[in-house]
Design a protein around this motif. Structure first.
Motif, PDB file in Angstrom:
ATOM      1  N   ASN A  45       0.874  -1.170   0.000  1.00  0.00           N
ATOM      2  CA  ASN A  45       0.000   0.000   0.000  1.00  0.00           C
ATOM      3  C   ASN A  45       0.910   1.218   0.000  1.00  0.00           C
ATOM      4  O   ASN A  45       1.401   1.649   1.033  1.00  0.00           O
ATOM      5  CB  ASN A  45      -0.900  -0.014   1.238  1.00  0.00           C
ATOM      6  CG  ASN A  45      -1.981   1.053   1.166  1.00  0.00           C
ATOM      7  OD1 ASN A  45      -1.781   2.110   0.585  1.00  0.00           O
ATOM      8  ND2 ASN A  45      -3.118   0.776   1.782  1.00  0.00           N
ATOM      9  N   ASN A  46       1.168   1.764  -1.185  1.00  0.00           N
ATOM     10  CA  ASN A  46       2.156   2.839  -1.293  1.00  0.00           C
ATOM     11  C   ASN A  46       1.655   4.182  -0.777  1.00  0.00           C
ATOM     12  O   ASN A  46       2.389   5.171  -0.804  1.00  0.00           O
ATOM     13  CB  ASN A  46       2.633   2.984  -2.747  1.00  0.00           C
ATOM     14  CG  ASN A  46       1.484   3.231  -3.707  1.00  0.00           C
ATOM     15  OD1 ASN A  46       0.380   3.561  -3.310  1.00  0.00           O
ATOM     16  ND2 ASN A  46       1.762   3.038  -4.997  1.00  0.00           N
ATOM     17  N   LYS A  47       0.409   4.213  -0.287  1.00  0.00           N
ATOM     18  CA  LYS A  47      -0.103   5.431   0.345  1.00  0.00           C
ATOM     19  C   LYS A  47      -0.119   5.330   1.863  1.00  0.00           C
ATOM     20  O   LYS A  47      -0.661   6.175   2.554  1.00  0.00           O
ATOM     21  CB  LYS A  47      -1.523   5.723  -0.156  1.00  0.00           C
ATOM     22  CG  LYS A  47      -1.605   6.024  -1.643  1.00  0.00           C
ATOM     23  CD  LYS A  47      -3.040   6.339  -2.041  1.00  0.00           C
ATOM     24  CE  LYS A  47      -3.143   6.636  -3.525  1.00  0.00           C
ATOM     25  NZ  LYS A  47      -4.559   6.907  -3.925  1.00  0.00           N
ATOM     26  N   TRP A  48       0.491   4.262   2.351  1.00  0.00           N
ATOM     27  CA  TRP A  48       0.452   3.990   3.794  1.00  0.00           C
ATOM     28  C   TRP A  48       0.961   5.171   4.618  1.00  0.00           C
ATOM     29  O   TRP A  48       0.457   5.481   5.680  1.00  0.00           O
ATOM     30  CB  TRP A  48       1.289   2.754   4.077  1.00  0.00           C
ATOM     31  CG  TRP A  48       1.266   2.270   5.497  1.00  0.00           C
ATOM     32  CD1 TRP A  48       2.181   2.534   6.464  1.00  0.00           C
ATOM     33  CD2 TRP A  48       0.287   1.426   6.095  1.00  0.00           C
ATOM     34  NE1 TRP A  48       1.837   1.893   7.635  1.00  0.00           N
ATOM     35  CE2 TRP A  48       0.672   1.205   7.422  1.00  0.00           C
ATOM     36  CE3 TRP A  48      -0.894   0.824   5.626  1.00  0.00           C
ATOM     37  CZ2 TRP A  48      -0.068   0.418   8.307  1.00  0.00           C
ATOM     38  CZ3 TRP A  48      -1.625   0.037   6.506  1.00  0.00           C
ATOM     39  CH2 TRP A  48      -1.211  -0.149   7.822  1.00  0.00           C
ATOM     40  N   ASN A  49       1.962   5.890   4.115  1.00  0.00           N
ATOM     41  CA  ASN A  49       2.534   7.015   4.858  1.00  0.00           C
ATOM     42  C   ASN A  49       1.568   8.177   5.017  1.00  0.00           C
ATOM     43  O   ASN A  49       1.750   9.021   5.880  1.00  0.00           O
ATOM     44  CB  ASN A  49       3.798   7.528   4.151  1.00  0.00           C
ATOM     45  CG  ASN A  49       4.962   6.591   4.374  1.00  0.00           C
ATOM     46  OD1 ASN A  49       5.004   5.870   5.343  1.00  0.00           O
ATOM     47  ND2 ASN A  49       5.905   6.594   3.438  1.00  0.00           N
ATOM     48  N   SER A  50       0.536   8.263   4.164  1.00  0.00           N
ATOM     49  CA  SER A  50      -0.408   9.368   4.257  1.00  0.00           C
ATOM     50  C   SER A  50      -1.349   9.206   5.433  1.00  0.00           C
ATOM     51  O   SER A  50      -2.093  10.111   5.774  1.00  0.00           O
ATOM     52  CB  SER A  50      -1.237   9.483   2.973  1.00  0.00           C
ATOM     53  OG  SER A  50      -2.091   8.370   2.831  1.00  0.00           O
ATOM     54  N   PHE A  51      -1.329   8.021   6.064  1.00  0.00           N
ATOM     55  CA  PHE A  51      -2.165   7.790   7.236  1.00  0.00           C
ATOM     56  C   PHE A  51      -1.446   8.349   8.458  1.00  0.00           C
ATOM     57  O   PHE A  51      -0.464   7.811   8.926  1.00  0.00           O
ATOM     58  CB  PHE A  51      -2.402   6.290   7.400  1.00  0.00           C
ATOM     59  CG  PHE A  51      -3.106   5.929   8.677  1.00  0.00           C
ATOM     60  CD1 PHE A  51      -2.417   5.313   9.696  1.00  0.00           C
ATOM     61  CD2 PHE A  51      -4.438   6.224   8.838  1.00  0.00           C
ATOM     62  CE1 PHE A  51      -3.051   4.970  10.867  1.00  0.00           C
ATOM     63  CE2 PHE A  51      -5.071   5.885  10.007  1.00  0.00           C
ATOM     64  CZ  PHE A  51      -4.381   5.250  11.018  1.00  0.00           C
ATOM     65  N   SER A  52      -1.922   9.489   8.941  1.00  0.00           N
ATOM     66  CA  SER A  52      -1.236  10.136  10.060  1.00  0.00           C
ATOM     67  C   SER A  52      -1.916   9.837  11.371  1.00  0.00           C
ATOM     68  O   SER A  52      -3.127   9.705  11.467  1.00  0.00           O
ATOM     69  CB  SER A  52      -1.184  11.661   9.855  1.00  0.00           C
ATOM     70  OG  SER A  52      -2.434  12.230  10.120  1.00  0.00           O
ATOM     71  N   LEU A  53      -1.122   9.717  12.423  1.00  0.00           N
ATOM     72  CA  LEU A  53      -1.651   9.447  13.746  1.00  0.00           C
ATOM     73  C   LEU A  53      -2.534  10.592  14.225  1.00  0.00           C
ATOM     74  O   LEU A  53      -3.507  10.386  14.942  1.00  0.00           O
ATOM     75  CB  LEU A  53      -0.487   9.234  14.725  1.00  0.00           C
ATOM     76  CG  LEU A  53       0.531   8.173  14.321  1.00  0.00           C
ATOM     77  CD1 LEU A  53       1.504   7.955  15.462  1.00  0.00           C
ATOM     78  CD2 LEU A  53      -0.141   6.875  13.946  1.00  0.00           C
ATOM     79  N   LYS A  54      -2.198  11.807  13.832  1.00  0.00           N
ATOM     80  CA  LYS A  54      -2.986  12.961  14.241  1.00  0.00           C
ATOM     81  C   LYS A  54      -4.402  12.868  13.671  1.00  0.00           C
ATOM     82  O   LYS A  54      -5.392  13.118  14.362  1.00  0.00           O
ATOM     83  CB  LYS A  54      -2.314  14.242  13.748  1.00  0.00           C
ATOM     84  CG  LYS A  54      -2.939  15.522  14.287  1.00  0.00           C
ATOM     85  CD  LYS A  54      -2.121  16.722  13.852  1.00  0.00           C
ATOM     86  CE  LYS A  54      -2.711  18.012  14.407  1.00  0.00           C
ATOM     87  NZ  LYS A  54      -1.947  19.191  13.985  1.00  0.00           N
TER      88      LYS A  54
END
Length: 293
Positions: free
Chosen positions: A17-26
């Motif tokens: 899932n190359n968009k995984w980094n766009s999921f922010s904890l905030k």
């Protein structure tokens, strides 16, 4: 997203899932905060809110239209907030009703409802998970669920019974064999017994500051318990999906280099030591015996 079965005998699954980094904890925190302040007459304005499950007086389930969720209900929320985050098809959150505020740590009634959801869906592809001490909102109770087309690797692993109460309680406690992560499996067609035993064990693990994950499968008749220690390198725990052998990678290089050896080492690093696991087995057997006799 792309997926592959990792080469080897365990059939671990890797997902890119190359968009995984766009999921922010905030953003994740704001997601749950929005439902914390949910107003009874404004439920329709919250995208993703599907329905609320609650314990009723009747033996058979029924749909009851209402403008406000029941006080002790479980909200089923579709994961439409973060398009990059869904693990698999039908990914939903199961969150205690905001009218009663988000429950902290463990709520046996919510576990009953989550298990009933798995039972009522009546589809072997549907699994429910819970992570204690591993989630972003670790001080709040919520479950996740989605469909997996094929059996998860942990579901195909061999087991041996360490407690067999078929004659008196219809609950069996088994130990995973030759699986990289030490785990226990609780099986019963009696939902009440299954929930009582697993709930008591979860409370004991919490009291002993032991993190764990749960996987509810087989239409709510089987619960996998994955006790864990924190990975000394990453400082993290595994999610229930990872404990089950399903890993999500957010870069192509990690996805392409994924191997059974690498995954097995990662899982083994989160596993309890032999002595601690033996103590847990004895505790589980003792609790099962006490609660059903």
């Amino acid at each position: 997203m792309a997926g592959q079965v990792i080469e080897g005998g365990r059939n671990f699954v890797g997902q890119l899932n190359n968009k995984w980094n766009s999921f922010s904890l905030k953003e994740y925190g704001r997601f749950f905060e929005s439902f914390r302040s949910l107003k009874p007459n404004r439920t329709k304005s919250y995208e993703g809110l599907l329905l609320c499950i609650a314990q009723g007086d009747k033996d058979r389930p029924e749909v009851a239209p209402s403008v406000s969720p029941p006080k002790d209900g479980l909200l089923l929320i579709a994961n439409v907030w973060f398009s990059a985050y869904p693990v698999e098809y039908g990914h939903i959150f199961l969150v205690p009703s905001a009218i009663n505020q988000l429950s902290c740590y463990w709520d046996k009634m919510m576990f009953i409802l989550a298990t009933k959801v798995a039972s009522e869906v009546n589809n072997a592809a549907f699994r429910v998970s819970f992570d204690s001490g591993t989630s972003v909102e670790s001080d709040h109770l919520f479950f996740q669920a989605c469909y997996f087309a094929n059996p998860l690797p942990v579901e195909s692993a061999s087991t041996v019974a360490v407690y067999d109460g078929k004659a008196t309680s219809d609950i069996i406690v088994s130990e995973m064999l030759e699986y990289p992560l030490k785990a226990l499996v609780f099986t019963s067609n009696n939902l009440k017994t299954l929930v009582n035993v697993v709930s008591e064990i979860c409370c004991s693990l919490h009291d002993n500051a032991t993190a764990y994950s749960l996987l509810i499968s087989n239409n709510g008749t089987k619960v996998f318990l994955f006790p864990q220690v924190k990975n000394l390198v990453t400082g993290c725990f595994l999610s229930a999906w990872e404990c089950s052998g399903y890993f999500v990678y957010h870069t192509k290089s990690e996805f392409d280099s994924a191997s059974e050896t690498e995954i097995s080492k990662r899982m083994a690093s989160a596993s309890l030591q032999d002595g601690a696991f033996e103590d847990l087995k004895h505790l589980c057997c003792s609790i099962a015996n006490d609660l059903v006799n």
